[in-house]
Scaffold this active site. Sequence first.
Site, PDB file in Angstrom:
ATOM      1  N   MET A  90       3.312 -11.281  -6.634  1.00  0.00           N
ATOM      2  CA  MET A  90       3.375 -10.049  -7.423  1.00  0.00           C
ATOM      3  C   MET A  90       2.186  -9.848  -8.361  1.00  0.00           C
ATOM      4  O   MET A  90       2.334  -9.268  -9.434  1.00  0.00           O
ATOM      5  CB  MET A  90       4.696 -10.005  -8.217  1.00  0.00           C
ATOM      6  CG  MET A  90       5.932 -10.020  -7.337  1.00  0.00           C
ATOM      7  SD  MET A  90       5.933  -8.702  -6.097  1.00  0.00           S
ATOM      8  CE  MET A  90       6.271  -7.307  -7.152  1.00  0.00           C
ATOM      9  N   ILE A  92      -2.107  -8.790  -8.479  1.00  0.00           N
ATOM     10  CA  ILE A  92      -3.199  -8.207  -7.699  1.00  0.00           C
ATOM     11  C   ILE A  92      -4.419  -9.123  -7.801  1.00  0.00           C
ATOM     12  O   ILE A  92      -4.858  -9.461  -8.906  1.00  0.00           O
ATOM     13  CB  ILE A  92      -3.509  -6.792  -8.221  1.00  0.00           C
ATOM     14  CG1 ILE A  92      -2.288  -5.903  -7.956  1.00  0.00           C
ATOM     15  CG2 ILE A  92      -4.755  -6.223  -7.557  1.00  0.00           C
ATOM     16  CD1 ILE A  92      -2.281  -4.638  -8.768  1.00  0.00           C
ATOM     17  N   LEU A  93      -4.933  -9.525  -6.658  1.00  0.00           N
ATOM     18  CA  LEU A  93      -6.121 -10.382  -6.661  1.00  0.00           C
ATOM     19  C   LEU A  93      -7.358  -9.505  -6.836  1.00  0.00           C
ATOM     20  O   LEU A  93      -7.465  -8.438  -6.229  1.00  0.00           O
ATOM     21  CB  LEU A  93      -6.197 -11.166  -5.343  1.00  0.00           C
ATOM     22  CG  LEU A  93      -5.064 -12.181  -5.136  1.00  0.00           C
ATOM     23  CD1 LEU A  93      -5.061 -12.716  -3.715  1.00  0.00           C
ATOM     24  CD2 LEU A  93      -5.152 -13.326  -6.146  1.00  0.00           C
ATOM     25  N   HIS A 109       4.323  -5.724   3.002  1.00  0.00           N
ATOM     26  CA  HIS A 109       4.755  -4.691   2.060  1.00  0.00           C
ATOM     27  C   HIS A 109       5.988  -3.969   2.624  1.00  0.00           C
ATOM     28  O   HIS A 109       6.002  -3.600   3.801  1.00  0.00           O
ATOM     29  CB  HIS A 109       3.619  -3.694   1.817  1.00  0.00           C
ATOM     30  CG  HIS A 109       3.985  -2.659   0.809  1.00  0.00           C
ATOM     31  ND1 HIS A 109       3.987  -2.920  -0.548  1.00  0.00           N
ATOM     32  CD2 HIS A 109       4.433  -1.387   0.950  1.00  0.00           C
ATOM     33  CE1 HIS A 109       4.393  -1.843  -1.187  1.00  0.00           C
ATOM     34  NE2 HIS A 109       4.675  -0.901  -0.310  1.00  0.00           N
ATOM     35  N   GLU A 142      -9.631  -4.720  -1.994  1.00  0.00           N
ATOM     36  CA  GLU A 142      -9.537  -4.586  -3.446  1.00  0.00           C
ATOM     37  C   GLU A 142      -8.610  -3.459  -3.887  1.00  0.00           C
ATOM     38  O   GLU A 142      -8.101  -3.463  -4.991  1.00  0.00           O
ATOM     39  CB  GLU A 142     -10.919  -4.421  -4.077  1.00  0.00           C
ATOM     40  CG  GLU A 142     -11.703  -3.285  -3.499  1.00  0.00           C
ATOM     41  CD  GLU A 142     -13.139  -3.309  -4.006  1.00  0.00           C
ATOM     42  OE1 GLU A 142     -13.393  -2.645  -5.011  1.00  0.00           O
ATOM     43  OE2 GLU A 142     -13.967  -3.996  -3.387  1.00  0.00           O
ATOM     44  N   GLU A 143      -8.354  -2.510  -3.000  1.00  0.00           N
ATOM     45  CA  GLU A 143      -7.437  -1.432  -3.333  1.00  0.00           C
ATOM     46  C   GLU A 143      -6.008  -1.860  -2.964  1.00  0.00           C
ATOM     47  O   GLU A 143      -5.784  -2.344  -1.847  1.00  0.00           O
ATOM     48  CB  GLU A 143      -7.814  -0.201  -2.503  1.00  0.00           C
ATOM     49  CG  GLU A 143      -7.752   1.096  -3.265  1.00  0.00           C
ATOM     50  CD  GLU A 143      -8.054   2.249  -2.334  1.00  0.00           C
ATOM     51  OE1 GLU A 143      -7.288   3.204  -2.338  1.00  0.00           O
ATOM     52  OE2 GLU A 143      -9.034   2.160  -1.573  1.00  0.00           O
ATOM     53  N   GLU A 172      14.751  -7.891   7.092  1.00  0.00           N
ATOM     54  CA  GLU A 172      14.970  -8.538   8.395  1.00  0.00           C
ATOM     55  C   GLU A 172      13.773  -8.320   9.310  1.00  0.00           C
ATOM     56  O   GLU A 172      13.406  -9.188  10.098  1.00  0.00           O
ATOM     57  CB  GLU A 172      16.230  -7.967   9.056  1.00  0.00           C
ATOM     58  CG  GLU A 172      17.498  -8.505   8.428  1.00  0.00           C
ATOM     59  CD  GLU A 172      18.753  -7.775   8.897  1.00  0.00           C
ATOM     60  OE1 GLU A 172      18.647  -6.897   9.786  1.00  0.00           O
ATOM     61  OE2 GLU A 172      19.830  -8.098   8.364  1.00  0.00           O
TER      62      GLU A 172
HETATM   63  C1  GRF Z   1       9.384  -8.530   0.080  1.00  0.00           C
HETATM   64  O1  GRF Z   1      10.147  -7.353   0.112  1.00  0.00           O
HETATM   65  C2  GRF Z   1       7.947  -8.218   0.384  1.00  0.00           C
HETATM   66  O2  GRF Z   1       7.785  -7.165   1.274  1.00  0.00           O
HETATM   67  C3  GRF Z   1       7.416  -7.835  -0.970  1.00  0.00           C
HETATM   68  O3  GRF Z   1       8.052  -8.706  -1.870  1.00  0.00           O
HETATM   69  C4  GRF Z   1       9.303  -9.114  -1.320  1.00  0.00           C
HETATM   70  C5  GRF Z   1       9.282 -10.615  -1.308  1.00  0.00           C
HETATM   71  O4  GRF Z   1      10.505 -11.154  -0.913  1.00  0.00           O
HETATM   72  N1  GRF Z   1       5.977  -7.913  -0.994  1.00  0.00           N
HETATM   73  P1  GRF Z   1      10.623 -12.707  -0.600  1.00  0.00           P
HETATM   74  O5  GRF Z   1      10.165 -13.441  -1.867  1.00  0.00           O
HETATM   75  O6  GRF Z   1       9.745 -13.019   0.567  1.00  0.00           O
HETATM   76  O7  GRF Z   1      12.071 -12.945  -0.301  1.00  0.00           O
END
Ligand code: GRF
Length: 201
Positions: A90, A92-93, A109, A142-143, A172
């Site tokens: 969570m 941003i690099l 994502h 970067e974006e 899933e």
């Molecule tokens: C996932 O919904 C992913 O798409 C988002 O963050 C959530 C991470 O879930 N980037 P988890 O930690 O893999 O269970």
Amino acid sequence: MRNLAVFISGRGSNLEAILKRWKEGYLNCNVPFVLSNKANAGGLIIAKNFGVKTYIIDKKDYESKEKFEEAILKIVKEHNIDLIVLAGFMLILSKEFIKSFGKDIINIHPSLLPAFPGVNSQARALNYGVKFSGCTVHFVTEEVDAGPIILQEIVPCFDEDTEDSLSLRILEREHIILPEAIKLIIEGKIERNGRRVFIKR
Ligand code: GRF
């Protein structure tokens, strides 16, 4: 054989999907470590259960984002990592990090990009009233959430959906396409031409 590192911040269900596929032999690579920027990330336990080394690098322990990223890069370089997978990471690099690493970084994502980049994508998709959503694996640039798309999966949105039910349906599919994208990269089956990514099957 390529060296894969997974970066997480939380639950780690995508990490678990990757490690399961790896243990099954579907992914022909090494996983030298999992890195979390949160000490309480559930995914750290998952990594340990799979016998994978873990690092906790928390931004608040560093005087700047630059120093924090330097610490991460040091670990990445020490382990000769070829591919970084962001699986619910969570933060941003920076473009400096991306450039200094100089190899592939991919992210999962929970929306059909370019729709709903950023956080709370599933709730925003529902509130917007889309009839289909899904997930995207893309190269990190970067974006934010805007790099070339490798794989996408579509899921329907139903009238009775809540944020949780839609998130679960999307998750899933995430667990399928993220290991699949990793496999394609490891096996050299990805070709890039600008924004377009081609898969040599
Ligand atoms: C996932 O919904 C992913 O798409 C988002 O963050 C959530 C991470 O879930 N980037 P988890 O930690 O893999 O269970």
